[in-house]
Design an enzyme around this catalytic site. Sequence first.
Site, PDB file in Angstrom:
ATOM      1  N   ASP A  36      14.625  -0.879   2.183  1.00  0.00           N
ATOM      2  CA  ASP A  36      15.287  -0.997   3.482  1.00  0.00           C
ATOM      3  C   ASP A  36      16.338  -2.113   3.383  1.00  0.00           C
ATOM      4  O   ASP A  36      17.430  -1.876   2.867  1.00  0.00           O
ATOM      5  CB  ASP A  36      14.190  -1.269   4.524  1.00  0.00           C
ATOM      6  CG  ASP A  36      14.692  -1.346   5.942  1.00  0.00           C
ATOM      7  OD1 ASP A  36      15.745  -0.778   6.228  1.00  0.00           O
ATOM      8  OD2 ASP A  36      14.020  -1.968   6.797  1.00  0.00           O
TER       9      ASP A  36
ATOM     10  N   ASP B 252       7.751   2.647  -1.923  1.00  0.00           N
ATOM     11  CA  ASP B 252       7.814   3.703  -0.911  1.00  0.00           C
ATOM     12  C   ASP B 252       9.215   3.802  -0.315  1.00  0.00           C
ATOM     13  O   ASP B 252       9.782   4.873  -0.186  1.00  0.00           O
ATOM     14  CB  ASP B 252       6.754   3.494   0.198  1.00  0.00           C
ATOM     15  CG  ASP B 252       6.807   2.094   0.823  1.00  0.00           C
ATOM     16  OD1 ASP B 252       7.598   1.230   0.372  1.00  0.00           O
ATOM     17  OD2 ASP B 252       6.044   1.868   1.777  1.00  0.00           O
TER      18      ASP B 252
ATOM     19  N   LYS C 178       0.806  -1.195   0.000  1.00  0.00           N
ATOM     20  CA  LYS C 178       0.000   0.000   0.000  1.00  0.00           C
ATOM     21  C   LYS C 178       0.852   1.263   0.000  1.00  0.00           C
ATOM     22  O   LYS C 178       0.392   2.339  -0.335  1.00  0.00           O
ATOM     23  CB  LYS C 178      -0.879   0.015   1.269  1.00  0.00           C
ATOM     24  CG  LYS C 178      -1.798  -1.157   1.398  1.00  0.00           C
ATOM     25  CD  LYS C 178      -2.422  -1.120   2.814  1.00  0.00           C
ATOM     26  CE  LYS C 178      -3.142  -2.419   3.086  1.00  0.00           C
ATOM     27  NZ  LYS C 178      -3.601  -2.475   4.502  1.00  0.00           N
ATOM     28  N   GLY C 179       2.111   1.101   0.421  1.00  0.00           N
ATOM     29  CA  GLY C 179       2.922   2.260   0.760  1.00  0.00           C
ATOM     30  C   GLY C 179       3.185   3.243  -0.370  1.00  0.00           C
ATOM     31  O   GLY C 179       3.322   4.442  -0.140  1.00  0.00           O
TER      32      GLY C 179
ATOM     33  N   PHE D  20      13.166   5.137  11.649  1.00  0.00           N
ATOM     34  CA  PHE D  20      11.894   4.539  11.235  1.00  0.00           C
ATOM     35  C   PHE D  20      10.930   5.695  10.994  1.00  0.00           C
ATOM     36  O   PHE D  20      10.639   6.469  11.899  1.00  0.00           O
ATOM     37  CB  PHE D  20      11.340   3.583  12.304  1.00  0.00           C
ATOM     38  CG  PHE D  20      10.088   2.907  11.832  1.00  0.00           C
ATOM     39  CD1 PHE D  20      10.162   1.756  11.060  1.00  0.00           C
ATOM     40  CD2 PHE D  20       8.839   3.435  12.108  1.00  0.00           C
ATOM     41  CE1 PHE D  20       9.014   1.141  10.581  1.00  0.00           C
ATOM     42  CE2 PHE D  20       7.685   2.834  11.630  1.00  0.00           C
ATOM     43  CZ  PHE D  20       7.770   1.696  10.864  1.00  0.00           C
ATOM     44  N   VAL D  21      10.488   5.815   9.762  1.00  0.00           N
ATOM     45  CA  VAL D  21       9.674   6.976   9.393  1.00  0.00           C
ATOM     46  C   VAL D  21       8.255   6.568   9.027  1.00  0.00           C
ATOM     47  O   VAL D  21       7.993   5.418   8.647  1.00  0.00           O
ATOM     48  CB  VAL D  21      10.311   7.755   8.212  1.00  0.00           C
ATOM     49  CG1 VAL D  21      11.620   8.398   8.631  1.00  0.00           C
ATOM     50  CG2 VAL D  21      10.532   6.844   7.010  1.00  0.00           C
TER      51      VAL D  21
HETATM   52  P1  IMP Z   1      12.758  -4.321   2.864  1.00  0.00           P
HETATM   53  O1  IMP Z   1      12.225  -5.600   2.288  1.00  0.00           O
HETATM   54  O2  IMP Z   1      13.520  -4.551   4.127  1.00  0.00           O
HETATM   55  O3  IMP Z   1      13.534  -3.481   1.877  1.00  0.00           O
HETATM   56  O4  IMP Z   1      11.546  -3.495   3.399  1.00  0.00           O
HETATM   57  C1  IMP Z   1      10.584  -2.966   2.653  1.00  0.00           C
HETATM   58  C2  IMP Z   1       9.360  -2.681   3.489  1.00  0.00           C
HETATM   59  O5  IMP Z   1       9.647  -2.479   4.884  1.00  0.00           O
HETATM   60  C3  IMP Z   1       8.773  -1.386   3.037  1.00  0.00           C
HETATM   61  O6  IMP Z   1       7.963  -1.553   1.879  1.00  0.00           O
HETATM   62  C4  IMP Z   1       8.033  -0.929   4.257  1.00  0.00           C
HETATM   63  O7  IMP Z   1       6.757  -1.517   4.303  1.00  0.00           O
HETATM   64  C5  IMP Z   1       8.835  -1.446   5.421  1.00  0.00           C
HETATM   65  N1  IMP Z   1       9.679  -0.380   6.012  1.00  0.00           N
HETATM   66  C6  IMP Z   1      11.018  -0.319   6.024  1.00  0.00           C
HETATM   67  N2  IMP Z   1      11.448   0.792   6.650  1.00  0.00           N
HETATM   68  C7  IMP Z   1      10.344   1.460   7.021  1.00  0.00           C
HETATM   69  C8  IMP Z   1      10.132   2.719   7.708  1.00  0.00           C
HETATM   70  O8  IMP Z   1      11.054   3.467   8.095  1.00  0.00           O
HETATM   71  N3  IMP Z   1       8.835   3.077   7.904  1.00  0.00           N
HETATM   72  C9  IMP Z   1       7.781   2.313   7.501  1.00  0.00           C
HETATM   73  N4  IMP Z   1       7.939   1.139   6.856  1.00  0.00           N
HETATM   74  C10 IMP Z   1       9.211   0.717   6.611  1.00  0.00           C
END
Ligand code: IMP
Length: 192
Positions: free
Chosen positions: A113, A110, A54-55, A163-164
Amino acid sequence: METAWMDKIERVVISADEIARRVRDLGREIAADYRGGAGRDPRRRPLLVVGILKGAMPFMADLIRALDLAIEYDFMAVSSYGNGTSPGEVRILKDLDCAIGGRDVLLVEDIVDTGHTLHHLLAGLSARGPATLRVCTLLDKPHRREVEVTVDYVGFVLPENLFVVGYGLDYAEVYRNLPFVAILKPECIRDG
Ligand code: IMP
């Protein structure tokens, strides 16, 4: 806006104005890249912009309107349920409505990470044979990366391990509709 809700914000990290300016610039850059440039065959179908729900929804809505270019758009919804044995494993909750074979595809995220979500998405979509597959993310946390992924367009690099929330990003599904990116007060974040 409800005061009690806004009171949970510790500080704004990226203002609505900063986001708007950056989205305009990204729109210009992306449109220039796809407007017949980079050896693109002008007979090819319009760029397909794929938003990851959704982000990415608020960012995607603004970005596509900053593209002076014929495009189509579609959405995918994924959930990450990583654990020790399968870190960052991604489940597709909603797949694309259209086929992407031979098409130019731009994935809109969005935030990147650890990179696991994007890595899984890119592997799955590459297997469908798009002509090109690029990624645009509003936010990037490169220092948190666990798998290498190529991100072609980045709105903002988050300098610290923050964390945002806001502008699509949630904490426990709340705060997505904030018009800016912010951090929450520590007492508003449960441990674990
Ligand atoms: P990744 O698979 O670790 O790259 O994470 C991706 C998902 O983690 C994003 O699509 C977000 O849903 C969540 N995420 C990572 N960091 C944040 C943050 O700072 N705020 C909110 N959601 C986050």
